[in-house]
Design a protein around this motif. Structure first.
Motif, PDB file in Angstrom:
ATOM      1  N   THR A 108     -88.914 -54.262  30.456  1.00  0.00           N
ATOM      2  CA  THR A 108     -87.720 -54.993  30.037  1.00  0.00           C
ATOM      3  C   THR A 108     -86.504 -54.691  30.905  1.00  0.00           C
ATOM      4  OG1 THR A 108     -86.928 -53.287  28.495  1.00  0.00           O
ATOM      5  CG2 THR A 108     -88.511 -54.887  27.631  1.00  0.00           C
ATOM      6  N   LEU A 109     -85.629 -55.664  30.987  1.00  0.00           N
ATOM      7  CA  LEU A 109     -84.321 -55.466  31.607  1.00  0.00           C
ATOM      8  C   LEU A 109     -83.500 -54.459  30.815  1.00  0.00           C
ATOM      9  CD1 LEU A 109     -83.494 -59.196  32.379  1.00  0.00           C
ATOM     10  CD2 LEU A 109     -83.469 -57.377  34.098  1.00  0.00           C
ATOM     11  N   ARG A 136     -82.351 -47.533  44.940  1.00  0.00           N
ATOM     12  CA  ARG A 136     -83.508 -47.346  44.065  1.00  0.00           C
ATOM     13  C   ARG A 136     -84.012 -48.704  43.605  1.00  0.00           C
ATOM     14  NH1 ARG A 136     -83.835 -43.684  38.469  1.00  0.00           N
ATOM     15  NH2 ARG A 136     -86.071 -44.062  38.085  1.00  0.00           N
ATOM     16  N   GLU A 137     -85.332 -48.866  43.590  1.00  0.00           N
ATOM     17  CA  GLU A 137     -85.938 -50.137  43.205  1.00  0.00           C
ATOM     18  C   GLU A 137     -86.595 -50.032  41.833  1.00  0.00           C
ATOM     19  OE1 GLU A 137     -88.740 -51.154  46.212  1.00  0.00           O
ATOM     20  OE2 GLU A 137     -87.208 -51.835  47.635  1.00  0.00           O
ATOM     21  N   PHE A 138     -86.474 -51.103  41.063  1.00  0.00           N
ATOM     22  CA  PHE A 138     -87.155 -51.219  39.777  1.00  0.00           C
ATOM     23  C   PHE A 138     -87.895 -52.550  39.737  1.00  0.00           C
ATOM     24  CE2 PHE A 138     -83.719 -48.298  38.744  1.00  0.00           C
ATOM     25  CZ  PHE A 138     -84.326 -47.385  37.893  1.00  0.00           C
ATOM     26  N   TYR A 139     -89.145 -52.507  39.273  1.00  0.00           N
ATOM     27  CA  TYR A 139     -89.914 -53.716  39.048  1.00  0.00           C
ATOM     28  C   TYR A 139     -90.084 -53.922  37.541  1.00  0.00           C
ATOM     29  CZ  TYR A 139     -91.122 -53.834  44.001  1.00  0.00           C
ATOM     30  OH  TYR A 139     -91.054 -53.907  45.371  1.00  0.00           O
ATOM     31  N   ILE A 140     -89.985 -55.192  37.117  1.00  0.00           N
ATOM     32  CA  ILE A 140     -90.156 -55.553  35.710  1.00  0.00           C
ATOM     33  C   ILE A 140     -91.224 -56.634  35.638  1.00  0.00           C
ATOM     34  CG2 ILE A 140     -89.054 -56.580  33.683  1.00  0.00           C
ATOM     35  CD1 ILE A 140     -86.389 -55.482  34.747  1.00  0.00           C
ATOM     36  N   MET A 189     -78.692 -50.250  43.386  1.00  0.00           N
ATOM     37  CA  MET A 189     -79.892 -50.445  42.581  1.00  0.00           C
ATOM     38  C   MET A 189     -80.423 -51.855  42.795  1.00  0.00           C
ATOM     39  SD  MET A 189     -80.407 -47.601  40.865  1.00  0.00           S
ATOM     40  CE  MET A 189     -79.542 -46.148  40.206  1.00  0.00           C
ATOM     41  N   GLN A 190     -81.756 -51.961  42.907  1.00  0.00           N
ATOM     42  CA  GLN A 190     -82.401 -53.255  43.107  1.00  0.00           C
ATOM     43  C   GLN A 190     -83.420 -53.486  41.997  1.00  0.00           C
ATOM     44  OE1 GLN A 190     -83.719 -52.133  47.142  1.00  0.00           O
ATOM     45  NE2 GLN A 190     -82.551 -53.880  47.891  1.00  0.00           N
ATOM     46  N   ILE A 191     -83.360 -54.668  41.391  1.00  0.00           N
ATOM     47  CA  ILE A 191     -84.275 -55.034  40.305  1.00  0.00           C
ATOM     48  C   ILE A 191     -85.067 -56.262  40.738  1.00  0.00           C
ATOM     49  CG2 ILE A 191     -84.472 -55.763  37.905  1.00  0.00           C
ATOM     50  CD1 ILE A 191     -81.752 -54.421  37.403  1.00  0.00           C
ATOM     51  N   PHE A 192     -86.399 -56.193  40.601  1.00  0.00           N
ATOM     52  CA  PHE A 192     -87.275 -57.327  40.903  1.00  0.00           C
ATOM     53  C   PHE A 192     -87.978 -57.740  39.615  1.00  0.00           C
ATOM     54  CE2 PHE A 192     -86.917 -54.771  44.743  1.00  0.00           C
ATOM     55  CZ  PHE A 192     -86.555 -55.715  45.692  1.00  0.00           C
ATOM     56  N   VAL A 193     -87.690 -58.937  39.133  1.00  0.00           N
ATOM     57  CA  VAL A 193     -88.354 -59.455  37.940  1.00  0.00           C
ATOM     58  C   VAL A 193     -89.555 -60.256  38.418  1.00  0.00           C
ATOM     59  CG1 VAL A 193     -88.108 -60.769  35.810  1.00  0.00           C
ATOM     60  CG2 VAL A 193     -86.143 -59.520  36.744  1.00  0.00           C
ATOM     61  N   VAL A 194     -90.742 -59.707  38.217  1.00  0.00           N
ATOM     62  CA  VAL A 194     -91.956 -60.264  38.818  1.00  0.00           C
ATOM     63  C   VAL A 194     -92.384 -61.551  38.135  1.00  0.00           C
ATOM     64  CG1 VAL A 194     -94.381 -59.822  39.366  1.00  0.00           C
ATOM     65  CG2 VAL A 194     -92.711 -57.958  39.499  1.00  0.00           C
ATOM     66  N   PRO A 225     -81.757 -56.459  23.070  1.00  0.00           N
ATOM     67  CA  PRO A 225     -82.868 -55.916  23.862  1.00  0.00           C
ATOM     68  C   PRO A 225     -83.582 -56.947  24.719  1.00  0.00           C
ATOM     69  CG  PRO A 225     -83.544 -56.181  21.589  1.00  0.00           C
ATOM     70  CD  PRO A 225     -82.070 -56.493  21.629  1.00  0.00           C
ATOM     71  N   CYS A 226     -83.205 -58.222  24.585  1.00  0.00           N
ATOM     72  CA  CYS A 226     -83.818 -59.259  25.426  1.00  0.00           C
ATOM     73  C   CYS A 226     -83.181 -59.343  26.808  1.00  0.00           C
ATOM     74  CB  CYS A 226     -83.705 -60.622  24.746  1.00  0.00           C
ATOM     75  SG  CYS A 226     -84.802 -60.812  23.319  1.00  0.00           S
ATOM     76  N   ILE A 227     -82.018 -58.700  26.988  1.00  0.00           N
ATOM     77  CA  ILE A 227     -81.318 -58.728  28.273  1.00  0.00           C
ATOM     78  C   ILE A 227     -80.835 -57.323  28.616  1.00  0.00           C
ATOM     79  CG2 ILE A 227     -80.630 -61.154  28.161  1.00  0.00           C
ATOM     80  CD1 ILE A 227     -77.951 -60.303  27.061  1.00  0.00           C
ATOM     81  N   ALA A 228     -80.186 -57.188  29.764  1.00  0.00           N
ATOM     82  CA  ALA A 228     -79.697 -55.885  30.204  1.00  0.00           C
ATOM     83  C   ALA A 228     -78.446 -55.486  29.430  1.00  0.00           C
ATOM     84  CB  ALA A 228     -79.387 -55.922  31.700  1.00  0.00           C
TER      85      ALA A 228
END
Length: 271
Positions: free
Chosen positions: A61-62, A38-42, A78-83, A108-111
């Protein structure tokens, strides 16, 4: 014996460490070839809501993405892309509304610490050139949180283009260590992959000798830079994590085309 602080100072000299590719772990290729990821974009322009995460509707947010990941066990990875960073308004909302509790009190500033899923995180190097581009630490300096690392948990973390610069390791002021995986009863062998990551101009303010910056039973660094770094930790990078102390766990370290310059540690760079 740890009878004195040992400084590894290389001045303008460069130490390059290369590891054998024969030791390379193939787990990442296998996991993501399965196609069930699953992909997530931030993005700064993204907004946190229950269905955010795709490229056309990124999350903000992360913090939110990590909670969504931990709630979903239906994927192999899981895949996270921080744009281009995170949405600071979303982070402020969490702080104002006291929505920082997730099985503990987390920044809340990080995962939040990831659960069992293998995690990949990629930072877009076109728009992210420093720590503050993705981590608005000034918003979260005053809280007292349960985080220990910037990225923590899971049995596999694969991170690309991470930048941590002009940063202070300060356990009293939310200056966290960098990265750690978490072994469980199911497997004590965990992995961290860092690709093209930069760690520079990092100081130790209130450090902890019992935590290493980066810890897992397998660590692989490729094209990474460590420069102008000071730490009171026992080591910067540990392939002998605390959970493996009394177990027979295979431990491997692969370092390929990395730069280490001006490094100061309590004991050693690697342990």
């Amino acid at each position: 014996m740890k009878t004195q602080v040992l400084k590894h100072l290389f001045g303008d000299n460069t130490m390059r460490i290369c590891g054998s590719l024969q030791l390379r772990v193939m787990l990442m290729a296998v996991l993501f070839a399965m196609g069930n990821a699953r992909e997530f974009y931030i993005s700064k322009s993204g907004m946190d809501h229950d269905s955010c995460g795709n490229a056309s509707s990124p999350c903000g947010t992360l913090f939110a993405v990590s909670m969504m990941i931990n709630a979903d066990n239906s994927y192999d990875a899981m895949q996270i892309f921080v744009v281009d960073g995170q949405n600071e308004d979303d982070i402020i909302d969490y702080l104002v509304n006291n929505e920082t509790v997730y099985q503990g009190l987390y920044n809340p500033c990080i995962a939040v610490p990831f659960s069992w899923n293998p995690i990949t995180i990629e930072f877009n190097s076109r728009y992210i050139g420093s720590l503050l581009d993705w981590y608005p630490s000034h918003l979260c300096q005053d809280g007292i949180y349960d985080n220990t690392f910037l990225f923590e948990g899971g049995f596999l973390l694969n991170v690309t283009n991470l930048i941590v610069d002009n940063y202070a390791i300060d356990v009293l002021q939310n200056g966290y260590f960098i990265m750690s995986t978490t072994g469980t009863a199911a497997t004590w062998e965990t992995s961290i992959f860092c690709n093209n990551c930069t760690f520079s101009d990092i100081t130790a303010v209130n450090d902890d000798e019992y935590h290493s910056w980066m810890q897992a039973s397998h660590i692989e660094l490729k094209s990474c830079t460590f420069e102008n770094v000071e730490s009171w930790s026992t080591s910067l990078i540990a392939v002998y994590p605390w959970w493996a102390t009394s177990l027979r766990v295979r431990r491997t370290l692969v370092v390929e085309d990395c730069l280490f310059r001006n490094i100061g540690t309590y004991w050693s760079i690697f342990y």
